[in-house]
Design a protein around this motif. Sequence first.
Motif, PDB file in Angstrom:
ATOM      1  N   ASP A 166       0.616  -1.020  -0.095  1.00  0.00           N
ATOM      2  CA  ASP A 166      -0.017  -0.003  -0.238  1.00  0.00           C
ATOM      3  C   ASP A 166       0.733   1.105  -0.027  1.00  0.00           C
ATOM      4  OD1 ASP A 166      -2.925   1.046  -0.027  1.00  0.00           O
ATOM      5  OD2 ASP A 166      -1.437   1.992   2.392  1.00  0.00           O
ATOM      6  N   THR A 170       1.045   3.628  -3.101  1.00  0.00           N
ATOM      7  CA  THR A 170      -0.658   4.648  -3.075  1.00  0.00           C
ATOM      8  C   THR A 170       0.523   6.261  -2.237  1.00  0.00           C
ATOM      9  OG1 THR A 170      -1.411   4.027  -0.820  1.00  0.00           O
ATOM     10  CG2 THR A 170      -1.841   2.898  -3.640  1.00  0.00           C
ATOM     11  N   CYS A 310      -7.073   3.662  -3.177  1.00  0.00           N
ATOM     12  CA  CYS A 310      -5.941   2.356  -2.690  1.00  0.00           C
ATOM     13  C   CYS A 310      -7.113   1.860  -2.533  1.00  0.00           C
ATOM     14  CB  CYS A 310      -5.573   3.809  -1.271  1.00  0.00           C
ATOM     15  SG  CYS A 310      -6.645   3.919  -0.579  1.00  0.00           S
TER      16      CYS A 310
END
Length: 333
Positions: A166, A170, A310
């Motif tokens: 993540d 992102t 996300c």
Amino acid sequence: SDQHRGWFQTSLLTSVGSREKAPYKSLVTHGFVMDGNGIKMSKSLGNVVLPQDIVSKYGADILRLWTASVDFMGDVRISEDILKQNIESYRKIRNAFRFILGNIHDLSEDSDAQLMKIDELAITKLDDTINKATNLFDRYQFHNGMLEIVSFLTEMSSFYFDIVKDRLYTSLPKSKERISCQIVLKKICQQISKFISPVLSFTSEEVWSYLSDNSVFLSEIESLNPKLNLDIWEKVLLLRSKVNTEIEKLIENDIVKKSSQVSVDLFTNLNFFNEDELKEIFKVAEVNITMADENKVVVNKFNGIKCDRCWLYFNYIKEGEVCEKCRKVLEDI
């Protein structure tokens, strides 16, 4: 064998008698190479496995990996099925390198950042693995040393790599949290490629070509001097396992489809991580910590909306909106 009774014994007795010391500093002997059933290879039996055939079919590194993955102190076996196990180990190593190289291509040489706690722990685990594997190699236990490396990369892939995706995908390219995990990924790539270079020579050199203009064989393994205790790594692994077990129950009962839809109430004596850090580690929507003597996990469905960027869930956004973090990233791009 006749070698032990003959040349080794004779040279040892002669040297001790004439020079009062052994003729060698150390002596390592190996067994014979048998077929997959432990039978001696013979042309008449048709069970001969030729090295050149393995190299032609799978590449030299697979043969080298097999050599380093067997306990050569006794007789060793080789067959297609055994080689397939080595190919699977090789695939894990290569996939780990591929993931790392694909995510550090934009990391500059002068990049620096204060490492986040989980990143610092990954460095501690890396240093511990290299030290253990080095000790095993020094004692000629190459098979156990390579097992340490493969086990480490397997754990990194299923745990650490999974956590940092993540941040890598992102966050802003030059954000401190992204650079933090990129620095660690590069360290893992450097240290592991250096260590396995005597075994997976061609693969290591290929990986190293993306990291340096020099050869991997001209580099040395560095001491990382980790700051954290490895016990914390083991504790958080155990906690994540307990959380995942509870989440699986929700998924089996069709309450949620994935971990990002889950809220976790955690009763624990581990006060190293805060709630946001554990949220990233557990890959859930929310974590609420209550200090307790024993670990206990309670999971429930999180009532929130998925961020369109996300894909994490939040309770302050509406359908079609992005979360606060993604909004800032989009504004700065």
